[in-house]
Scaffold this motif. Structure first.
Motif, PDB file in Angstrom:
ATOM      1  N   ALA A 139       0.198   4.065  -1.243  1.00 16.54           N
ATOM      2  CA  ALA A 139       1.026   4.642  -0.181  1.00 16.54           C
ATOM      3  C   ALA A 139       0.197   5.094   1.013  1.00 16.54           C
ATOM      4  O   ALA A 139       0.682   5.122   2.141  1.00 16.54           O
ATOM      5  N   GLU A 140      -1.066   5.447   0.778  1.00 11.01           N
ATOM      6  CA  GLU A 140      -1.918   5.935   1.860  1.00 11.01           C
ATOM      7  C   GLU A 140      -2.433   4.811   2.749  1.00 11.01           C
ATOM      8  O   GLU A 140      -2.981   5.059   3.805  1.00 11.01           O
ATOM      9  N   GLN A 141      -2.288   3.582   2.301  1.00 11.92           N
ATOM     10  CA  GLN A 141      -2.851   2.457   3.036  1.00 11.92           C
ATOM     11  C   GLN A 141      -1.790   1.797   3.901  1.00 11.92           C
ATOM     12  O   GLN A 141      -0.752   1.398   3.412  1.00 11.92           O
ATOM     13  N   GLY A 142      -2.070   1.669   5.180  1.00 10.76           N
ATOM     14  CA  GLY A 142      -1.149   1.015   6.104  1.00 10.76           C
ATOM     15  C   GLY A 142      -1.278  -0.488   5.989  1.00 10.76           C
ATOM     16  O   GLY A 142      -1.008  -1.075   4.949  1.00 10.76           O
ATOM     17  N   GLU A 143      -1.731  -1.125   7.061  1.00  9.82           N
ATOM     18  CA  GLU A 143      -1.858  -2.579   7.043  1.00  9.82           C
ATOM     19  C   GLU A 143      -2.932  -3.030   6.066  1.00  9.82           C
ATOM     20  O   GLU A 143      -2.930  -4.172   5.632  1.00  9.82           O
ATOM     21  N   THR A 144      -3.861  -2.136   5.692  1.00 13.33           N
ATOM     22  CA  THR A 144      -4.918  -2.534   4.757  1.00 13.33           C
ATOM     23  C   THR A 144      -4.390  -2.738   3.341  1.00 13.33           C
ATOM     24  O   THR A 144      -5.075  -3.329   2.513  1.00 13.33           O
TER      25      THR A 144
ATOM     26  N   ARG B  20      -2.361 -12.344  11.537  1.00  7.06           N
ATOM     27  CA  ARG B  20      -2.282 -11.137  12.370  1.00  7.06           C
ATOM     28  C   ARG B  20      -0.938 -10.428  12.267  1.00  7.06           C
ATOM     29  O   ARG B  20      -0.605  -9.593  13.085  1.00  7.06           O
ATOM     30  N   SER B  21      -0.179 -10.761  11.245  1.00  6.44           N
ATOM     31  CA  SER B  21       1.109 -10.113  11.001  1.00  6.44           C
ATOM     32  C   SER B  21       1.099  -9.520   9.597  1.00  6.44           C
ATOM     33  O   SER B  21       0.956 -10.249   8.612  1.00  6.44           O
ATOM     34  N   THR B  22       1.259  -8.206   9.505  1.00  2.00           N
ATOM     35  CA  THR B  22       1.291  -7.551   8.201  1.00  2.00           C
ATOM     36  C   THR B  22       2.474  -8.072   7.391  1.00  2.00           C
ATOM     37  O   THR B  22       2.365  -8.291   6.184  1.00  2.00           O
ATOM     38  N   ARG B  23       3.601  -8.281   8.051  1.00  2.00           N
ATOM     39  CA  ARG B  23       4.791  -8.765   7.347  1.00  2.00           C
ATOM     40  C   ARG B  23       4.567 -10.176   6.795  1.00  2.00           C
ATOM     41  O   ARG B  23       4.932 -10.474   5.656  1.00  2.00           O
ATOM     42  N   GLU B  24       3.951 -11.036   7.582  1.00  2.00           N
ATOM     43  CA  GLU B  24       3.680 -12.397   7.124  1.00  2.00           C
ATOM     44  C   GLU B  24       2.718 -12.386   5.933  1.00  2.00           C
ATOM     45  O   GLU B  24       2.901 -13.126   4.969  1.00  2.00           O
ATOM     46  N   ARG B  25       1.693 -11.528   5.989  1.00  2.00           N
ATOM     47  CA  ARG B  25       0.752 -11.399   4.876  1.00  2.00           C
ATOM     48  C   ARG B  25       1.464 -10.886   3.632  1.00  2.00           C
ATOM     49  O   ARG B  25       1.235 -11.361   2.520  1.00  2.00           O
ATOM     50  N   THR B  26       2.338  -9.902   3.814  1.00  2.00           N
ATOM     51  CA  THR B  26       3.106  -9.350   2.695  1.00  2.00           C
ATOM     52  C   THR B  26       3.952 -10.434   2.050  1.00  2.00           C
ATOM     53  O   THR B  26       3.947 -10.598   0.823  1.00  2.00           O
ATOM     54  N   ARG B  27       4.671 -11.188   2.865  1.00  2.00           N
ATOM     55  CA  ARG B  27       5.527 -12.262   2.334  1.00  2.00           C
ATOM     56  C   ARG B  27       4.706 -13.328   1.614  1.00  2.00           C
ATOM     57  O   ARG B  27       5.109 -13.844   0.575  1.00  2.00           O
TER      58      ARG B  27
ATOM     59  N   GLU C 131       1.686  -4.230 -11.362  1.00  2.00           N
ATOM     60  CA  GLU C 131       1.674  -4.991 -12.617  1.00  2.00           C
ATOM     61  C   GLU C 131       0.367  -5.743 -12.769  1.00  2.00           C
ATOM     62  O   GLU C 131      -0.225  -5.775 -13.847  1.00  2.00           O
ATOM     63  N   TYR C 132      -0.077  -6.352 -11.677  1.00  2.00           N
ATOM     64  CA  TYR C 132      -1.321  -7.119 -11.698  1.00  2.00           C
ATOM     65  C   TYR C 132      -2.501  -6.205 -12.006  1.00  2.00           C
ATOM     66  O   TYR C 132      -3.336  -6.504 -12.861  1.00  2.00           O
ATOM     67  N   ARG C 133      -2.558  -5.062 -11.333  1.00  2.00           N
ATOM     68  CA  ARG C 133      -3.646  -4.107 -11.524  1.00  2.00           C
ATOM     69  C   ARG C 133      -3.675  -3.585 -12.959  1.00  2.00           C
ATOM     70  O   ARG C 133      -4.731  -3.456 -13.577  1.00  2.00           O
ATOM     71  N   GLN C 134      -2.503  -3.296 -13.528  1.00  2.00           N
ATOM     72  CA  GLN C 134      -2.431  -2.796 -14.898  1.00  2.00           C
ATOM     73  C   GLN C 134      -2.911  -3.849 -15.900  1.00  2.00           C
ATOM     74  O   GLN C 134      -3.615  -3.527 -16.854  1.00  2.00           O
ATOM     75  N   ALA C 135      -2.552  -5.105 -15.664  1.00  2.00           N
ATOM     76  CA  ALA C 135      -3.009  -6.180 -16.548  1.00  2.00           C
ATOM     77  C   ALA C 135      -4.529  -6.342 -16.449  1.00  2.00           C
ATOM     78  O   ALA C 135      -5.204  -6.546 -17.463  1.00  2.00           O
TER      79      ALA C 135
ATOM     80  N   ARG D 284       7.657  -4.381   1.195  1.00  2.00           N
ATOM     81  CA  ARG D 284       6.506  -3.566   0.782  1.00  2.00           C
ATOM     82  C   ARG D 284       6.688  -3.098  -0.668  1.00  2.00           C
ATOM     83  O   ARG D 284       5.753  -3.134  -1.462  1.00  2.00           O
ATOM     84  N   ALA D 285       7.905  -2.668  -1.019  1.00  2.00           N
ATOM     85  CA  ALA D 285       8.180  -2.210  -2.384  1.00  2.00           C
ATOM     86  C   ALA D 285       8.001  -3.351  -3.391  1.00  2.00           C
ATOM     87  O   ALA D 285       7.452  -3.140  -4.487  1.00  2.00           O
ATOM     88  N   GLU D 286       8.445  -4.549  -3.032  1.00  2.00           N
ATOM     89  CA  GLU D 286       8.302  -5.702  -3.930  1.00  2.00           C
ATOM     90  C   GLU D 286       6.827  -6.029  -4.141  1.00  2.00           C
ATOM     91  O   GLU D 286       6.381  -6.274  -5.266  1.00  2.00           O
ATOM     92  N   LEU D 287       6.049  -6.026  -3.061  1.00  2.00           N
ATOM     93  CA  LEU D 287       4.622  -6.306  -3.188  1.00  2.00           C
ATOM     94  C   LEU D 287       3.931  -5.205  -3.986  1.00  2.00           C
ATOM     95  O   LEU D 287       3.070  -5.483  -4.820  1.00  2.00           O
ATOM     96  N   LEU D 288       4.330  -3.962  -3.754  1.00  2.00           N
ATOM     97  CA  LEU D 288       3.752  -2.848  -4.497  1.00  2.00           C
ATOM     98  C   LEU D 288       3.993  -3.021  -5.998  1.00  2.00           C
ATOM     99  O   LEU D 288       3.083  -2.836  -6.815  1.00  2.00           O
TER     100      LEU D 288
END
Length: 153
Positions: A79-84, A107-114, A60-64, A51-55
């Motif tokens: 931080a306020e957003q869970g699976e969304t 249907r896996s938050t972890r798979e989407r994150t990766r 960086e993407y948002r700032q660019a 989660r920290a890596e994706l954040l």
């Protein structure tokens, strides 16, 4: 987007994910379907370091993007957003429609994150490069040190 034959392509934002189960026979100029809503499977949260890596990548993407849009850097509260969170990250990226659809169906938050951690770096390099050019172009040739000209003498 209006099409030549009178139809339109429409992009919508949803609040809930669903699977289309069947089209219903309706006398309307648009399709009507029976759907089944779904959420992520329980127990599929990403590891804190994922989660920290994706954040970090998303920030960086948002700032660019903010640089490219010449807009204020309004920081979302990731931080306020869970699976969304993963959906919000996917929404700001330059991913193609098929990639976004695959993420939406996952249907896996972890798979989407990766998946996003894997897909974002090349997109980030492109948007950073565009932002760098944008900043230089705004300077209109003023300020900063340019490249040294090297000649074979």
């Amino acid at each position: 987007q209006p099409l030549a034959d009178g139809r339109s392509n429409i992009v919508v934002m949803g609040e809930r994910r669903f699977a289309l189960r069947s089209l219903l026979p309706e006398d309307t100029p648009y399709l009507v379907g029976a759907v089944e809503e779904f959420d992520d499977q329980p127990g599929t949260a990403p590891l804190p370091q994922e989660r920290a890596e994706l954040l970090a990548l998303a920030e960086e993407y948002r700032q660019a993007l903010a640089i490219l849009a010449d807009s204020p850097d309004d920081e979302p509260d990731w931080a306020e957003q869970g699976e969304t969170f993963t959906f919000q990250v996917a929404a700001i990226t330059g991913l193609d429609v098929d990639s976004k659809a695959r993420l939406l169906a996952t249907r896996s938050t972890r798979e989407r994150t990766r998946s996003l951690i894997e897909q974002l770096p090349p997109l980030l390099r492109l948007v950073r490069a565009r932002a760098d050019v944008h900043v230089r172009a705004r300077g209109n040739g003023k300020g900063g040190h340019g490249h040294d000209i090297v000649t074979d003498a």
